[in-house]
Design a protein around this motif. Structure first.
Motif, PDB file in Angstrom:
ATOM      1  N   MET A 187     -23.578  22.390 -22.058  1.00 39.50           N
ATOM      2  CA  MET A 187     -22.172  22.788 -22.096  1.00 39.50           C
ATOM      3  C   MET A 187     -21.279  21.542 -22.018  1.00 39.50           C
ATOM      4  SD  MET A 187     -20.065  25.475 -19.696  1.00 39.50           S
ATOM      5  CE  MET A 187     -19.889  24.538 -18.177  1.00 39.50           C
ATOM      6  N   PHE A 188     -21.636  20.633 -21.113  1.00 36.16           N
ATOM      7  CA  PHE A 188     -20.868  19.387 -21.024  1.00 36.16           C
ATOM      8  C   PHE A 188     -20.972  18.592 -22.327  1.00 36.16           C
ATOM      9  CE2 PHE A 188     -21.502  19.094 -16.129  1.00 36.16           C
ATOM     10  CZ  PHE A 188     -20.463  19.986 -15.951  1.00 36.16           C
ATOM     11  N   ALA A 189     -22.138  18.679 -22.976  1.00 36.30           N
ATOM     12  CA  ALA A 189     -22.384  17.877 -24.170  1.00 36.30           C
ATOM     13  C   ALA A 189     -21.739  18.472 -25.411  1.00 36.30           C
ATOM     14  CB  ALA A 189     -23.888  17.728 -24.401  1.00 36.30           C
ATOM     15  N   GLY A 190     -21.340  19.743 -25.347  1.00 40.28           N
ATOM     16  CA  GLY A 190     -20.802  20.412 -26.537  1.00 40.28           C
ATOM     17  C   GLY A 190     -21.923  20.921 -27.441  1.00 40.28           C
ATOM     18  N   ASP A 191     -23.125  21.062 -26.860  1.00 42.38           N
ATOM     19  CA  ASP A 191     -24.283  21.533 -27.621  1.00 42.38           C
ATOM     20  C   ASP A 191     -24.378  23.056 -27.491  1.00 42.38           C
ATOM     21  OD1 ASP A 191     -26.753  22.150 -28.639  1.00 42.38           O
ATOM     22  OD2 ASP A 191     -27.906  20.992 -27.182  1.00 42.38           O
ATOM     23  N   TRP A 192     -23.644  23.754 -28.345  1.00 44.85           N
ATOM     24  CA  TRP A 192     -23.543  25.215 -28.182  1.00 44.85           C
ATOM     25  C   TRP A 192     -24.868  25.907 -28.453  1.00 44.85           C
ATOM     26  CZ3 TRP A 192     -19.901  24.052 -25.497  1.00 44.85           C
ATOM     27  CH2 TRP A 192     -18.707  23.463 -25.931  1.00 44.85           C
ATOM     28  N   GLU A 193     -25.668  25.333 -29.361  1.00 44.27           N
ATOM     29  CA  GLU A 193     -26.969  25.930 -29.642  1.00 44.27           C
ATOM     30  C   GLU A 193     -27.853  25.827 -28.389  1.00 44.27           C
ATOM     31  OE1 GLU A 193     -28.690  24.071 -33.085  1.00 44.27           O
ATOM     32  OE2 GLU A 193     -30.519  25.271 -32.865  1.00 44.27           O
ATOM     33  N   GLY A 194     -27.808  24.649 -27.770  1.00 42.63           N
ATOM     34  CA  GLY A 194     -28.572  24.454 -26.537  1.00 42.63           C
ATOM     35  C   GLY A 194     -28.093  25.382 -25.426  1.00 42.63           C
ATOM     36  N   CYS A 195     -26.787  25.603 -25.362  1.00 39.28           N
ATOM     37  CA  CYS A 195     -26.220  26.513 -24.358  1.00 39.28           C
ATOM     38  C   CYS A 195     -26.799  27.908 -24.519  1.00 39.28           C
ATOM     39  CB  CYS A 195     -24.700  26.607 -24.520  1.00 39.28           C
ATOM     40  SG  CYS A 195     -23.835  25.140 -23.996  1.00 39.28           S
ATOM     41  N   ALA A 196     -26.882  28.340 -25.784  1.00 39.02           N
ATOM     42  CA  ALA A 196     -27.405  29.677 -26.055  1.00 39.02           C
ATOM     43  C   ALA A 196     -28.867  29.767 -25.627  1.00 39.02           C
ATOM     44  CB  ALA A 196     -27.252  30.011 -27.539  1.00 39.02           C
TER      45      ALA A 196
END
Lengths: 462, 226, 134
Positions: free
Chosen positions: A251-260
């Motif tokens: 989330m901090f990184a802006g990695d939305w795929e990873g967030c999911a």
């Protein structure tokens, strides 16, 4: 032979993480970033597809009235530097990116990165002070997503995102490590708490507990404390084998795929174990990533998680309210103490009441910071800033705002039920050599001051 | 010429203003995306509607929010400008007579003295806001052409209207300029930052819903304490 | 984002000068005999009362070969003293009737104040001059 470390591709392998870690401080990574080509066509397309009326209207109708200036701790701690006004910061980065329709070079993208991680912690306080309701924090979070996709993110964020994608945790903690740590903690406590256990994958337990990988790797006693508190409250609880980690550097990184991926792992554990409620540890962003934003990443239209999720402070408040945890009046905190409101679950999830309810049970001389609760300032190291080496100086300057806030209360103890706040407060005391103020999570304090119910076997250590 | 600018051009300006503003509203709402913004707009109306309303109305009250209270000078100027800018165009006696004749809408009118006071205060607020833009280091960093342009667009109808109000021998010339500058305002409003005339309400409603639906509406116990 | 706003200030100044120029060129002398509009007797006094340039209107109409009936209806008691049909208009609509009828004629003949020119007819200066004469 130097390897290509800085690319737009996310890290998905252990080797990828190791290669990045070998590059001390990311020196090579950042020098490669300067040479990286911006895929302008893809950038234009990404902006076209994901930047819609809300964000464009925000940037469009911003009256440049400067009401947000004073709401930002970066502006305040940098001697009212006009380039630290939230409106300016976002207009000069995302605003400019949109005006140029993505036709920008690496230097501009690096400027955006510096602002998105080094000049904003996405604490969303400015949104509370803008007459038009413009949330610059939300826009910077969006910009982080764009920057992630194009590879312009701080070295530590790249690693963090990779950790989540590879280990399902923010640190290299495997499932084996995790389960071993649980066993080890039970053994450690055996003498003092003979009946203590950490049940794993217990179906239909009332409470499923999820936590921060850092607790497993660096502060395992925190798991023991959590177990003790569940034990003395007779809670029917469990931890999942997989999906136990609720933080999200993605989330901090802006990695939305990873967030999911993260949040789906946790929701899958809910599906397997079917608890009545999920309790998450004393962490701010983990709560936001799993409970506030998480449902959307998991594709849940209602915006609600699949089962009730509680932040640790909500659970503690309930235990105190219902008398499951009884505080020994003699052991209450005697020194003046204050409370750090984590942006991620107070301003952004309305839990300021819960922490204050807890304070009413445990502290004799509780002093509010000013401003407080939904209006409180970020600790100064949120949004990932604590962990980013190249912005350490910026962070240290930003910390002074919170330090002054704390000092103004006259408190000698700061209750900080959030990992990021805890780190920031520890660091500010060290950097600015303030030795008379202590800080603490709730768990160690509660375990020290509770009255152990008679039916719980407890052998006090010598 | 006079009959054109007070007749067809006036109607055209009103149509552009109305259609333009409606278009901004429609485009804004259609551009909202629950996935991208991560807000379940269609759910939890029990708390999203009160949240949206509180977010709008608290900000319409001078000193109604912490934001307004922490910046008393700017707040006073904004409200002085907006009281006049909302009330005078709609409720000045001359305007209501014209509106009734040309559009058939009959509105109550302000007492003349009050309208005079409101207009003078608005004009003064515009000049002081301009001075603030030039003097404050923070504002100087932010200023753009668009900011000055809407100040000018707002200044002109007030300035010319007040000049006409003085009823000098040049009354009719000031009136022509007043009508023209008013029409310029109406025509350009949908395409400039003046679109905040409607977008203010939408943007405030949106952030109110965001906080009510997602960011604590269910746990905070009431709307966000702006 | 800091830019020259000199552009706008220049435009503003020129606009004001333009306005002043137009203003000076359109001075109109009022000197003819005027008669006050006494019917209907508006009680609200929101605007200064109208003092009507009767002579000027007669001169204009004579020039066009028209007579008093252009503005005054013939009744059983003779020529009405009030304007056209205003007595038969509902009290709430009389003001609108007068505004409309006066200015429609002005628009048609492209002469005289239009509806936007409130203070040409409702002039504080003229009203106070006439009040002083009395």
């Amino acid at each position: 032979m130097s390897e290509l470390l800085c690319t737009p591709t996310p890290i998905t392998t252990k080797e990828g993480i190791l290669n990045l870690l070998k590059d001390k401080g990311g020196a090579q990574y950042y020098s490669q970033m300067k040479e990286m080509k911006v895929d302008q066509a893809a950038l234009a397309r990404d902006l076209e597809q994901t930047c819609k009326s809300r964000t464009r209207t925000w940037l469009d109708i911003c009256a440049h009235c400067a009401m947000c200036a004073d709401s930002c701790f970066f502006y305040r701690t940098n001697n009212n530097d006009p380039t630290q006004i939230p409106s300016y910061k976002i207009q000069a980065t995302l605003g400019e990116l949109l005006r140029r329709k993505g036709k920008v070079d690496a230097a501009f993208m690096i400027k955006c990165m510096d602002a998105a991680w080094g000049k904003c912690t996405c604490c969303n306080r400015c949104a509370v002070y803008c007459p038009h309701g413009i949330d610059t924090g939300v826009m910077f979070s969006y910009l982080r997503g764009i920057l992630f996709k194009h590879g312009f993110i701080p070295w530590e964020m790249k690693i963090g995102s990779g950790m989540h994608r590879v280990y399902g945790a923010q640190m290299d903690v495997s499932e084996e490590d995790w389960l071993e740590t649980c066993e080890w903690m039970v053994e450690e406590q055996q003498e003092e708490w003979p009946d203590l256990e950490i049940p794993v994958e217990k179906e239909h337990a009332d409470v499923m507990y999820v936590l921060n990988a850092r607790e497993v790797k660096h502060y395992p006693e925190d798991i023991a404390l959590a177990a003790i508190l569940f034990h003395v409250t007779d809670t029917n609880w469990t931890v999942p084998r997989e999906g136990w980690e609720n933080t999200s550097l993605t989330m901090f990184a802006g990695d939305w795929e990873g967030c999911a991926q993260n949040v789906k792992r946790i929701y899958a554990a809910v599906e397997r174990i079917k608890p009545k409620v999920v309790v998450g540890t004393e962490c701010g962003h983990a709560h936001r990533a799993t409970v506030v934003e998480g449902p959307y990443w998991a594709g849940r239209e209602s915006g609600d998680p699949p089962v009730r999720f509680m932040h640790y402070v909500e659970w503690v408040a309930e235990m105190l309210r219902t008398g499951k945890i009884k505080i020994d009046p003699a052991k209450k905190i005697k020194v003046p103490c204050t409370l750090q409101d984590s942006c991620n679950y107070v301003r952004n999830h309305g839990l300021g009441m819960a922490t204050r309810e807890i304070m009413s049970y445990i502290a004799e001389d509780f002093r509010e910071m000013s401003p407080k609760s939904d209006h409180n300032f970020c600790c100064g190291g949120g949004g990932g800033l604590n962990g980013i080496g190249i912005y350490r100086q910026e962070r240290n300057v930003a910390l002074t705002n919170k330090l002054e806030q704390i000092r103004a209360t006259g408190a000698e103890m700061v209750i900080t039920p959030c990992h990021n706040c805890w780190d920031a407060i520890r660091d500010m005391m060290e950097v600015y050599e303030e030795h008379n103020i202590k800080w603490s999570f709730l768990k160690p304090l509660l375990v020290d001051m509770l009255i152990i119910p008679p039916h719980i076997r407890h052998i006090a250590p010598e | 010429m006079l009959d054109f600018i007070t007749g067809p051009l006036f109607v055209i300006s009103l149509v552009i203003f109305t259609v333009g503003m409606l278009a901004r509203v429609v485009l804004y709402v259609r551009g909202l995306d629950w996935r991208l913004e991560r807000i379940a707009y269609r759910y939890h109306t029990d708390r999203s509607i009160p949240g949206a309303l509180a977010s709008i109305f608290k900000w319409l009250i001078p000193g109604g929010t912490d934001g307004w209270r922490t910046q008393p000078v700017a707040t006073t100027l904004f409200f002085l400008l907006h009281f006049g800018a909302v009330l005078v165009p709609l409720f000045l006696l001359g305007h209501t007579v014209l509106l009734e004749r040309y559009v058939g809408i009959s509105l109550p009118s302000l007492p003349g003295t009050l309208a005079d006071i409101l207009s003078v205060l608005s004009l003064a607020a515009i000049l002081l806001l301009a001075a603030r833009r030039m003097a404050s280091p923070a504002l100087r960093q932010l200023n753009s052409r668009a900011d000055w342009f809407i100040l000018l667009l707002t200044f002109l109808p007030f300035a010319t209207g007040l000049m006409a109000r003085l009823d000098t021998s040049a009354y009719q010339s000031w009136m022509v300029l007043h009508v023209l500058s008013g029409e310029l305002f109406l025509i350009l409003a949908p395409f400039t930052k003046l679109s905040h005339i409607v977008l203010f309400f939408l943007s405030r409603a949106q952030i109110g819903m965001d906080f009510a639906i997602k960011r604590g509406g269910a746990t905070r116990g009431g709307a966000f304490p702006w | 984002m800091r830019e020259k706003h000199i552009g706008f200030r220049t435009i503003l100044t020129s606009l004001l000068f333009l306005a002043l120029g137009m203003a000076l060129s359109s001075g109109v002398a009022f000197g003819e005999e005027r008669i006050p509009f006494t019917y209907p007797a508006f009680s609200a006094k929101k605007m200064p009362p109208v003092f009507f340039t009767h002579d000027q209107h007669i001169a204009y109409l004579e020039d066009k070969g028209q007579d008093c009936t252009a503005c005054h209806q013939m009744t059983d008691e003779g020529l009405s003293e009030t304007f056209l049909n205003v007595r038969n208009v509902a009290p709430g609509k009389q003001m609108d009737y007068l505004h409309a009828t006066c200015t429609e004629c002005h628009v048609k003949l492209a002469k005289g104040p239009r509806l936007v020119d409130c203070r040409v007819c409702h002039s504080e200066r003229i009203a106070s001059e006439y009040a002083a004469k009395k």
